[in-house]
Write an enzyme that holds these catalytic residues in place. Structure first.
Site, PDB file in Angstrom:
ATOM      1  CG  ASP A   1      -1.905   5.289   7.063  1.00 19.56           C
ATOM      2  OD1 ASP A   1      -2.127   5.812   5.944  1.00 19.56           O
ATOM      3  OD2 ASP A   1      -2.128   5.868   8.149  1.00 19.56           O
TER       4      ASP A   1
ATOM      5  CB  SER B   1      -0.891  11.850  10.104  1.00 13.17           C
ATOM      6  OG  SER B   1      -1.920  11.670  11.046  1.00 13.17           O
TER       7      SER B   1
ATOM      8  CG  HIS C   1      -4.141   9.055   7.013  1.00 10.20           C
ATOM      9  ND1 HIS C   1      -3.316   8.317   7.836  1.00 10.20           N
ATOM     10  CD2 HIS C   1      -4.220  10.283   7.582  1.00 10.20           C
ATOM     11  CE1 HIS C   1      -2.923   9.064   8.855  1.00 10.20           C
ATOM     12  NE2 HIS C   1      -3.445  10.270   8.712  1.00 10.20           N
TER      13      HIS C   1
END
Length: 365
Positions: free
Chosen positions: A69, A140, A39
């Site tokens: 992910d 992230s 992402h």
């Protein structure tokens, strides 16, 4: 101990930026790839990266994995980045101390310490490591590290509205993905989110379907035509391009750009909510000699009467040269004049303030 771990990991932590956001990655030397979240790259086949040992550059996205992910990026050429170790998921226990490292909200190389709340929290059919160390936007894709200095997970997401409810993908999933990708290094690939089959250009069905199960997938393929922003953002990029700046390298997230002019760093931001464009050129820092600060302030005030559409100010220890334009007023022709003036004056003032007033080089992360 924690300080030693953070110092060990800093050279391997990578900043990642796209047109739509920013994130973190880390270099795994054993496989010669940069690991991050899927992402973070958001369907981009090329992203901007920067690290402690190399300047901002472009990196190709070679592997994507929506289910887990994960994404793997090409590492920078001719750059020596130290190795970090991958740990063992099976050795983890609830209550183990951990450190999450990344770039949350643009605060580079931040580390948050916490403990594992639950080793095997199940979500969407996968195990995740639940931690109480804060994971925020920009974190992230960064590593979750144990007290032995080993990567035990990839920081992935947090529960919105939750108080330090962070989740990391366990390292065993990462190791499986790295081993799956390794024989096809440097080839555009994606892992089917339905059956886990590795889809490659040589086996993709009709250019968009998994050959094993028929699920629609998308390889990280460079677009035939570059996607460009619209509106004010496009005008800003047209201005920067006219001034000889590399647009791809300048992009630093949503409506944000960063360029260099000589020794000065210039950050450009479009605030769409308040309808203005700001250019901030970060120059040098205040001198250590207290006797030079008063004449320096006098000089800055005097120059503010002379500069056209520019303002010199002090932000903490930094001296900043700024300009502001309302989005309804900005045109390519007018913007080129304003930013060209900002860039030239930034480089000029940076040198002058160091030579005449003993200002110091700005400390950069």
């Amino acid at each position: 101990m924690v300080q030693d771990i953070i110092g060990q990991f800093h050279p391997a932590i990578i900043q990642i930026a796209t047109q739509t956001g920013t994130g973190t990655g880390f270099y795994v030397k054993e496989y010669d790839v940069i690991v991050t979240n899927d992402h973070v790259v958001q369907d981009n086949a090329e992203v901007t990266i920067a690290g402690k040992s190399f300047d901002k550059t472009l990196a190709r996205v070679w592997y994507t994995d929506r289910k887990h992910d994960l994404a793997f990026l090409q590492s920078p050429a001719n750059v020596e980045i130290p190795a970090i170790r991958l740990g063992t998921y099976e050795a983890l226990k609830d209550g183990d101390e951990v450190v999450a490292i990344g770039h949350p909200y643009g605060f580079n190389y931040s580390a948050t310490q916490g403990v594992i709340s639950k080793v095997d929290r199940i979500r969407d059919g996968l195990k995740f490591i639940q931690i109480d160390a804060a994971i925020n936007p920009g974190n992230s894709g960064g590593p979750l590290v144990n007290t032995s200095g080993e990567v035990i997970g990839v920081n992935s997401f947090k529960i919105q509205g939750g108080d330090n409810l962070g989740f990391a993908l366990p390292v065993n999933y990462l190791r499986q993905a790295l081993q799956l990708y390794a024989p096809h290094r440097g080839i555009s690939s994606t892992r089917c989110h339905s059956c886990d089959y590795l889809v490659l250009p040589e086996n993709i069905d009709s250019e968009k379907y998994c050959p094993a199960c028929g699920t629609e997938v998308k390889l990280p393929k460079m677009p035939e035509q570059e996607v460009v922003p619209t509106g004010v953002a496009k005008t800003i990029e047209d201005i920067l391009k006219e001034l000889g700046k590399d647009i791809k390298l300048a992009r630093d997230g949503v409506n944000r750009w960063e360029v260099r002019e000589g020794s000065a760093k210039i950050k450009i931001t479009y605030n769409a909510e308040n309808f203005f464009v700001v250019g901030d050129a970060y120059l040098c820092q205040l001198p250590q000699d207290a006797l030079k600060i008063k004449p320096l302030y006098q000089f800055l005030l005097q120059e503010n009467y002379r500069t056209n559409n520019l303002v010199l100010s002090c932000q903490n220890q930094n001296i900043v040269l700024s300009c502001i334009m309302y989005d309804l007023d900005i045109t390519k022709e007018g913007g080129v004049k304003v930013f060209d003036n900002l860039f030239k004056k930034a480089d000029f003032y940076d040198d002058l303030l160091k030579n005449e007033y003993g200002c110091l080089d700005r400390i950069e992360e």
